[in-house]
Enzyme design. Structure first.
Site, PDB file in Angstrom:
ATOM      1  CG  ASP A  57      -6.831 -15.236   0.568  1.00 11.47           C
ATOM      2  OD1 ASP A  57      -6.534 -14.078   0.945  1.00 11.47           O
ATOM      3  OD2 ASP A  57      -6.181 -16.252   0.925  1.00 11.47           O
ATOM      4  CD  GLU A  70      -1.940  -8.810   5.975  1.00 13.92           C
ATOM      5  OE1 GLU A  70      -1.868  -9.519   4.950  1.00 13.92           O
ATOM      6  OE2 GLU A  70      -2.985  -8.685   6.642  1.00 13.92           O
TER       7      GLU A  70
HETATM    8  O1  KIV Z   1      -6.408 -11.072   0.542  1.00  7.43           O
HETATM    9  C1  KIV Z   1      -6.048  -9.896   0.564  1.00  7.43           C
HETATM   10  O2  KIV Z   1      -6.817  -8.963   0.371  1.00  7.43           O
HETATM   11  C2  KIV Z   1      -4.645  -9.634   0.872  1.00  7.43           C
HETATM   12  C3  KIV Z   1      -4.303  -8.258   1.327  1.00  7.43           C
HETATM   13  C4  KIV Z   1      -4.727  -8.078   2.733  1.00  7.43           C
HETATM   14  C5  KIV Z   1      -2.875  -7.961   1.147  1.00  7.43           C
HETATM   15  O3  KIV Z   1      -3.835 -10.507   0.803  1.00  7.43           O
END
Ligand code: KIV
Length: 263
Positions: A45, A181
């Site tokens: 997202d 993260e």
């Molecule tokens: O939305 C995304 O790209 C993510 C990554 C930052 C892990 O969740």
């Protein structure tokens, strides 16, 4: 490459082989990334920021995620497709099942949700229904308004302990993969060692089973500030296909992330 399934990912973990994950939002990049040998395409997202130009992932809708998941599925050449469940799309059990089913029908092989042990019931319901789940802990961007910014999580002892407990609870609830993260590298390593499911890190040091980056970040084309954990692979290769291949190699050989990318 051979089609990557969840069993293939678990086999890599069992053999202590690192694997790579990269975000993809469209068919062309899905093909390039998949052909480079990246095991998981994440329809993140984060598209709210890098594709739509918003300042967070909060405005991303289910329709957005379905549209981009379909596009990625078209270009995919055998990678596992992980799709994010957007903000508030898993707030009730009924919404969770309906929305996750739509992502799977759009071409995802696994869905990702952000949150800690309060997601246990949700994770169990999904996996009981045949939908694999990746649980995302640490910095959870959908909660940016509650967290008060994009900050490293788990720095103090209590927060670190809470993250360990969340990880163990989510694994017990049936999560198939854990993504961490922006947490200290030592904590992500400890969690990886305590779990039997594979772990993916972003800004979480080199001790996880896999790494993920946002495509636009690793190509150095994101317009905003670049976090410490990002490496620009385009600058050293000068070519998009080569940059993605270099990222994949660096993750698999353990040369990325280096100490300079860690907290
Ligand atoms: O939305 C995304 O790209 C993510 C990554 C930052 C892990 O969740």
């Amino acid at each position: 490459m051979d089609k990557i399934t969840l069993s293939a990912i678990n086999k890599l973990k069992a053999e202590s082989k690192k694997f790579s994950v990269l975000t993809a939002y469209d068919s062309t990049f899905a093909q390039i990334i998949s052909e480079a040998g990246v095991e998981i395409l994440l329809v993140g997202d984060s598209l709210g920021m890098v594709v739509q130009g918003r300042d967070s992932t909060v405005p991303v809708t289910m329709n957005d995620m379905i549209y981009h998941t379909r596009a990625v599925a078209k270009g995919n050449r055998g990678s596992l497709i992980m799709a994010d469940m957007p903000f508030m799309s898993y707030a009730t059990e009924e919404d969770t099942l309906t929305n996750a089913a739509q992502l799977m029908q759009a071409g995802a092989h696994i869905v990702k949700l952000e949150g800690g042990d309060w997601l246990n019931k949700t994770v169990s319901r999904l996996t009981q229904s045949g939908i694999p789940v990746c649980a995302h802990i640490g910095l959870t961007p959908q909660s940016v308004n509650k967290l008060g910014g994009y900050r490293v999580q788990g720095r103090d002892q209590q927060d670190a302990q809470n993250l360990v407990e969340d990880a163990l609870a989510l694994e017990r609830a049936g999560a198939d993969i854990l993504l961490m993260e922006c947490i200290p590298g030592a904590l992500a390593t400890q969690i990886t060692q305590q779990l039997s499911i594979p772990t993916i890190g972003i800004g979480a040091g080199s001790g996880t089973d896999a790494q993920v980056l946002v495509l636009h970040d690793m190509l150095g084309i994101a317009t905003d500030y670049s976090p410490r954990f990002v490496k620009n692979f385009l600058v050293e290769t000068g070519n998009i296909q080569e940059a993605i291949a270099a990222y994949d190699r660096a993750v698999k050989t353990g040369t990325f992330p280096g100490p300079e990318h860690c907290y």
